[in-house]
Enzyme design. Structure first.
Site, PDB file in Angstrom:
ATOM      1  N   LYS A   1      37.045  30.758  42.962  1.00  0.00           N
ATOM      2  CA  LYS A   1      38.159  31.574  42.262  1.00  0.00           C
ATOM      3  C   LYS A   1      38.082  32.824  41.757  1.00  0.00           C
ATOM      4  O   LYS A   1      38.762  33.134  40.758  1.00  0.00           O
ATOM      5  CB  LYS A   1      38.610  30.622  41.063  1.00  0.00           C
ATOM      6  CG  LYS A   1      38.923  28.933  41.560  1.00  0.00           C
ATOM      7  CD  LYS A   1      39.453  28.842  42.757  1.00  0.00           C
ATOM      8  CE  LYS A   1      40.974  29.112  42.681  1.00  0.00           C
ATOM      9  NZ  LYS A   1      41.775  28.818  44.093  1.00  0.00           N
TER      10      LYS A   1
ATOM     11  N   HIS B   1      30.061  30.473  48.859  1.00  0.00           N
ATOM     12  CA  HIS B   1      30.292  30.368  47.516  1.00  0.00           C
ATOM     13  C   HIS B   1      28.771  30.169  47.012  1.00  0.00           C
ATOM     14  O   HIS B   1      28.597  29.807  45.743  1.00  0.00           O
ATOM     15  CB  HIS B   1      31.246  29.228  46.877  1.00  0.00           C
ATOM     16  CG  HIS B   1      32.599  29.635  47.198  1.00  0.00           C
ATOM     17  ND1 HIS B   1      33.092  30.619  47.088  1.00  0.00           N
ATOM     18  CD2 HIS B   1      33.590  28.833  47.693  1.00  0.00           C
ATOM     19  CE1 HIS B   1      34.572  30.508  47.106  1.00  0.00           C
ATOM     20  NE2 HIS B   1      34.986  29.435  47.447  1.00  0.00           N
TER      21      HIS B   1
ATOM     22  N   SER C   1      41.681  29.578  36.412  1.00  0.00           N
ATOM     23  CA  SER C   1      41.947  29.545  37.858  1.00  0.00           C
ATOM     24  C   SER C   1      41.313  28.349  38.297  1.00  0.00           C
ATOM     25  O   SER C   1      41.863  27.478  39.259  1.00  0.00           O
ATOM     26  CB  SER C   1      41.576  30.502  38.648  1.00  0.00           C
ATOM     27  OG  SER C   1      41.819  30.746  40.058  1.00  0.00           O
TER      28      SER C   1
HETATM   29  P1  A3P Z   1      44.778  32.845  39.741  1.00  0.00           P
HETATM   30  O1  A3P Z   1      44.623  31.075  40.072  1.00  0.00           O
HETATM   31  O2  A3P Z   1      44.305  33.020  38.662  1.00  0.00           O
HETATM   32  O3  A3P Z   1      46.058  33.013  40.154  1.00  0.00           O
HETATM   33  P2  A3P Z   1      39.760  32.382  45.568  1.00  0.00           P
HETATM   34  O4  A3P Z   1      40.469  32.944  46.794  1.00  0.00           O
HETATM   35  O5  A3P Z   1      38.558  32.795  45.076  1.00  0.00           O
HETATM   36  O6  A3P Z   1      40.024  30.895  45.563  1.00  0.00           O
HETATM   37  O7  A3P Z   1      40.495  32.848  44.240  1.00  0.00           O
HETATM   38  C1  A3P Z   1      41.984  32.446  43.802  1.00  0.00           C
HETATM   39  C2  A3P Z   1      42.441  33.343  42.720  1.00  0.00           C
HETATM   40  O8  A3P Z   1      42.630  34.874  43.117  1.00  0.00           O
HETATM   41  C3  A3P Z   1      43.879  32.793  42.383  1.00  0.00           C
HETATM   42  O9  A3P Z   1      43.848  33.206  40.970  1.00  0.00           O
HETATM   43  C4  A3P Z   1      44.792  33.812  43.178  1.00  0.00           C
HETATM   44  O10 A3P Z   1      46.134  33.824  42.801  1.00  0.00           O
HETATM   45  C5  A3P Z   1      44.129  35.037  43.136  1.00  0.00           C
HETATM   46  N1  A3P Z   1      44.593  36.065  44.253  1.00  0.00           N
HETATM   47  C6  A3P Z   1      44.663  35.640  45.479  1.00  0.00           C
HETATM   48  N2  A3P Z   1      45.276  36.871  46.192  1.00  0.00           N
HETATM   49  C7  A3P Z   1      45.296  37.640  44.991  1.00  0.00           C
HETATM   50  C8  A3P Z   1      45.877  39.157  45.162  1.00  0.00           C
HETATM   51  N3  A3P Z   1      46.123  39.686  46.274  1.00  0.00           N
HETATM   52  N4  A3P Z   1      46.075  39.750  44.068  1.00  0.00           N
HETATM   53  C9  A3P Z   1      45.499  39.434  43.050  1.00  0.00           C
HETATM   54  N5  A3P Z   1      45.073  37.858  42.609  1.00  0.00           N
HETATM   55  C10 A3P Z   1      45.130  37.283  43.915  1.00  0.00           C
END
Ligand code: A3P
Length: 289
Positions: free
Chosen positions: A42, A102, A132
């Protein structure tokens, strides 16, 4: 109730299917031209992957979509029979490979260090990461139920979540950043000045793209664009794995959403724990973003 299991390897909880295949994962053979995207869950894994892919494809959106369909960069610790494991998928990929993990540093297959691979680490502030992850565990049907927010808060600070402690993860990668080829980025920096951070990634990958291409990449990797993009919003993943009616994968994509979740008491307690756990580390996170 979800039928999911976590098991421990060297004090770190992982998905049981990874632990079952642990020797295969540990003996993974990295190649010197591999690029490994490393994150605590996340922290912006999907985002940095899209940035890397767009750089790789010279800002060509269609090519990038096709590349993702062909091979979404495998997680090396992914092992879910009967699907091919991350290790098996990686073996079939043409070089130079872009892989994801991860895993904390001390659980990484040793050949990544031995081959002096490039590592691209993205860290996200712990409070937003916790929020998140909480919502992700609600919607992710192959991770345990997070329980109440209060319960989750305790689990997270104690590292009793999949891939272990946020504190150990971030500290571990930060400590090695000058000893190996590690580009260490922060989610908050990418959010504040995407072009600048994307440029760093481009240089790290040894690519040269002109301004107009960089601007396209900034636009195409924005949260709004990625939320609409079926290749990045995970809408192709079955509901039995990710139930987006509970919480969307592209949830908010903001800095500071923790303020909508933490009580004042939780925040004070967290700051104190943070100081203790991160004591002695030179990493500098702002706790009040
Ligand atoms: P949130 O749950 O706070 O919205 P991962 O890809 O490591 O699983 O992380 C997911 C998190 O990154 C989520 O956070 C998601 O919305 C955010 N995320 C993905 N793409 C993004 C982008 N282009 N800009 C900002 N945040 C992004």
């Amino acid at each position: 109730k979800k039928q999911t299991q976590l098991r421990e390897v060297a004090g770190v909880l992982l998905q049981a299917t990874s632990v079952d295949n642990w020797s295969q994962i540990q003996s993974f053979e990295a190649k010197s031209d591999d690029l490994l995207i490393c994150t605590y869950p996340k922290s912006g894994t999907t985002w940095i992957q899209e940035i890397v892919d767009m750089i790789e494809q010279n800002g060509n959106v269609e090519k990038c979509q096709r590349a993702i369909i062909q091979h979404r960069h495998p997680f090396i610790e992914w092992a879910r029979p009967p699907q091919p494991s991350g290790v098996e998928k990686a073996k079939m990929m043409p070089s130079p490979r872009i892989l994801r993990t991860h895993l904390p540093t001390r659980l990484l297959p040793p050949s990544f260090w031995d081959n002096n691979c490039k590592f691209l680490y993205v860290a996200r502030n712990a409070k937003d990461c916790m929020v998140s992850y909480y919502h992700f565990q609600r919607m992710n049907q192959v991770l345990p139920d997070p329980g109440t927010w209060e319960e989750y808060f305790e689990a997270f600070i104690n590292g009793e979540v999949a891939w272990g402690s946020w504190f150990d993860h971030v500290k571990g990668w930060w400590e090695l950043k000058d000893r190996y080829q590690i580009l260490f980025l922060f989610y908050e920096d990418i959010k504040r000045d995407p072009k600048h951070e994307i440029q760093k990634v481009m240089q790290f990958m040894g690519k040269h793209l002109d301004e107009a291409v960089l601007d396209t990449i900034v636009l195409e990797t924005s949260f709004e664009k990625m939320k609409e993009n079926p290749m990045t919003n995970r809408s192709t993943v079955p509901k039995s794995i990710l139930d987006q009616s509970i919480s969307p994968f592209m949830r908010k994509g903001t800095v500071g959403d923790w303020k909508n979740h933490f009580t004042v008491a939780q925040n004070e307690r967290f700051d104190e724990i943070y100081r203790k756990k991160m004591e002695g580390s030179s990493i500098n996170f702002c706790l009040d973003l």
